[in-house]
Design a protein around this motif. Sequence first.
Motif, PDB file in Angstrom:
ATOM      1  N   GLY A 256      36.313  46.959  43.096  1.00  0.00           N
ATOM      2  CA  GLY A 256      37.328  47.911  42.654  1.00  0.00           C
ATOM      3  C   GLY A 256      37.030  48.433  41.258  1.00  0.00           C
ATOM      4  O   GLY A 256      37.342  49.572  40.921  1.00  0.00           O
ATOM      5  N   SER A 261      37.492  52.394  43.276  1.00  0.00           N
ATOM      6  CA  SER A 261      38.605  51.973  44.119  1.00  0.00           C
ATOM      7  C   SER A 261      38.488  52.521  45.532  1.00  0.00           C
ATOM      8  O   SER A 261      38.931  51.917  46.487  1.00  0.00           O
ATOM      9  CB  SER A 261      39.909  52.438  43.493  1.00  0.00           C
ATOM     10  N   ASP A 262      37.846  53.691  45.655  1.00  0.00           N
ATOM     11  CA  ASP A 262      37.766  54.284  46.990  1.00  0.00           C
ATOM     12  C   ASP A 262      36.725  53.582  47.854  1.00  0.00           C
ATOM     13  O   ASP A 262      36.782  53.642  49.063  1.00  0.00           O
ATOM     14  CB  ASP A 262      37.455  55.783  46.903  1.00  0.00           C
ATOM     15  N   ARG A 264      35.970  50.247  47.580  1.00  0.00           N
ATOM     16  CA  ARG A 264      36.027  48.797  47.583  1.00  0.00           C
ATOM     17  C   ARG A 264      36.165  48.220  48.981  1.00  0.00           C
ATOM     18  O   ARG A 264      35.581  47.181  49.281  1.00  0.00           O
ATOM     19  CB  ARG A 264      37.101  48.277  46.635  1.00  0.00           C
ATOM     20  N   GLU A 265      36.870  48.923  49.840  1.00  0.00           N
ATOM     21  CA  GLU A 265      36.979  48.425  51.210  1.00  0.00           C
ATOM     22  C   GLU A 265      35.631  48.506  51.915  1.00  0.00           C
ATOM     23  O   GLU A 265      35.281  47.622  52.693  1.00  0.00           O
ATOM     24  CB  GLU A 265      38.039  49.209  51.985  1.00  0.00           C
TER      25      GLU A 265
END
Lengths: 294, 400
Positions: A256, A261-262, A264-265
């Motif tokens: 993250g 943040s975009d 991290r998944e």
Amino acid sequence: MNIFLQLVANGLMLGGLFAIISIGLTLIFGIVKVVNFAHGEFLMAGMYLTWIITVGLGLHPYVTVLAVAPFLFVLGAMTQRFLIQPLLLARDDHVQIFATVGLSTALINLALLIFGADIANTPASGLRAPVQIGPVRILEGQVYIFIAAVLLVIGLQLFLSRTQTGRAIRAVAQNRAAAQLMGINVDRIYVLSFGIGAACVGLAASLVAPLYPVSSTIGTYFVLTAFVVVVLGGLGSIVGAFVGAMIIGLIDSMAGFYIGSDLREAVVFGVFLVILILKPSGLFGTRVSLSHIS
Amino acid sequence: MKLAGLMTTSALALTMMTPQAFAEVTFGALFPFSGQLALLGEESARGLEIAVDEMNAAGGVQGEQIVLERGDAVDNNQAIGEARRLISLSGVKAIFGSYSSARSIAASQVAELAGIPFFELGAVADEVTSRDFKYLFRTNPTADHMGKLIVEMIVEKVAPGLGKAPGDLKIGIIHEDSSYGTSVAGHQERYGKEAGLNIVTTMPYPAATVDMSSMVLDLQSRGVDVVLQTSYQNDSVLFLQQASEAGYKPSAIIGGGGGYSMLPTAEAVGNDVIEGVLDADFTQYAVNTDFTPGLESFVETYRTKYGMEPRSGHSLNNYVGALAILKAIDAAEGLKPDQIVAAVSAIDIPQGQTAAGYGVQFGEGNQNQRASMMGMQWQDGTLVTVYPPEAAAAEMRFAQ
């Protein structure tokens, strides 16, 4: 350096959160061999109950575990007895999976009907207070969740290895037919195990509720990660779930910040896939037979 | 023979059941009345109902009393089904709706094909009016207006209030990554760039996130002064809480609608945390009523009719849009679709003359080009309007 330490601390705390939610799931899976898709909704039910008791009686959220865990135990035991058990005879194991999916949707909509679409807030009772430990800052409530997760892992391990019931549970998990031949009431063990797994979620609910407002869909926020954690750790392995949760928490926190943040998944699931490819049964998993006939 | 006979009889029965135009005109009210969006769908429909009551009390439209036929747009498929039912079975002359962008996009296609006017009073997505439909009109402000208002507010109020030039502020945009957050953030970037703002980062995140601590650390380490968040409720709460717990205090936080306007959000994070937080949204009630004539009587009618306070600004904005449209239909030459469209296209209401403050005039794509949002701030536990100055009920406050 300070930022790095803070990210590690955040990751471990997040791992504690994932761990406490995942332990019940892996327990149910390891023993009853049912993938419980309503797991997140059990958490949601527990959080609502925590909220009701805390607000209604003005109690500390942690005290509510005395009511929430037994309530979830009964909910879990009843799910096994009245929903899963009749389906165990079905020719295809997937029937049970879809039954739990149905239960999940039913519970979400029931909550929507009763509590509406707004969020409900359990009073934080000081658990949101930040604690400064050296260079890092974490929340009091997060520390307790972490400690509770460790204790729960140890407690369940002791229970499963040292008590007669625990040994019976493991026997059923290893070989249902042989256990039955040894005089173990398999149906009862399943009901009990499902109940214990659900009660663990009850404990999680009381601990998590002061930190996250509850809504009808809160379970869906956690459940995907819980499944990842459980598969990563090895299906049915309690220690594995704990270690898996820590890994996911740390990766999530690091990715993250350092990657974005975009993405991290993408990173979390990427690492997850790599580990599975290298070790298909998960970190601590042994090959488990999914069949109820075993 | 039997079948034909049966069909003739039923057709006859149907004709007899259809209400004759005895000075009555039926419009559709297509909103999510049940399901997850029911609360604000119902709230939106109340605005339309009050506008209809007001018109009926003054003689209806073109001398005919208005009857509203409800359609429940519980999901996109049902929105389509209900739009079909309203048009072909109930024979509505126009449809009003619909609160949700997804429902609106689906249902308005049906209306467009059938050539029935569709008036959108509350959905914000750009796509609603970017399809060049002939029979679709939208009265409410959109994602574009939200981005625009936020940038204007920073340039005209926030930067001077903080004693800095707008270009010296470090702006960080965070937004949930569905089409809603992404489109608002896109407009913020576009208008921000035009205004010479220094946007140092744009971070999308999934709305169903349970941890934003690394994002907070990122903003903190970049020294972001003004955070713009476009979010739903859970992620609004999460960001405000985790920022405060990490000791991160940007000079200003500006939210976009959704979670930021709702009282439960303030209750969740606590008054001390939400104090001073800014928010762009539809017109709300704590506003300078000189700029919003008719707002007080709307609230009063609402109280009498429903026995409670309005639950959000949705009813007000639906009321304003519906009233403007109904008045135009009243002045139209007839109730044929093209006559309605001609009358509505000619609407010209200047700013400051509706209960929501914004005027009505349809431009490109039949979007109300005079629609605008307002800037609000949480002050002492309530959300008050602080921007634009002519609508402000209080001065914008800054943490020293």
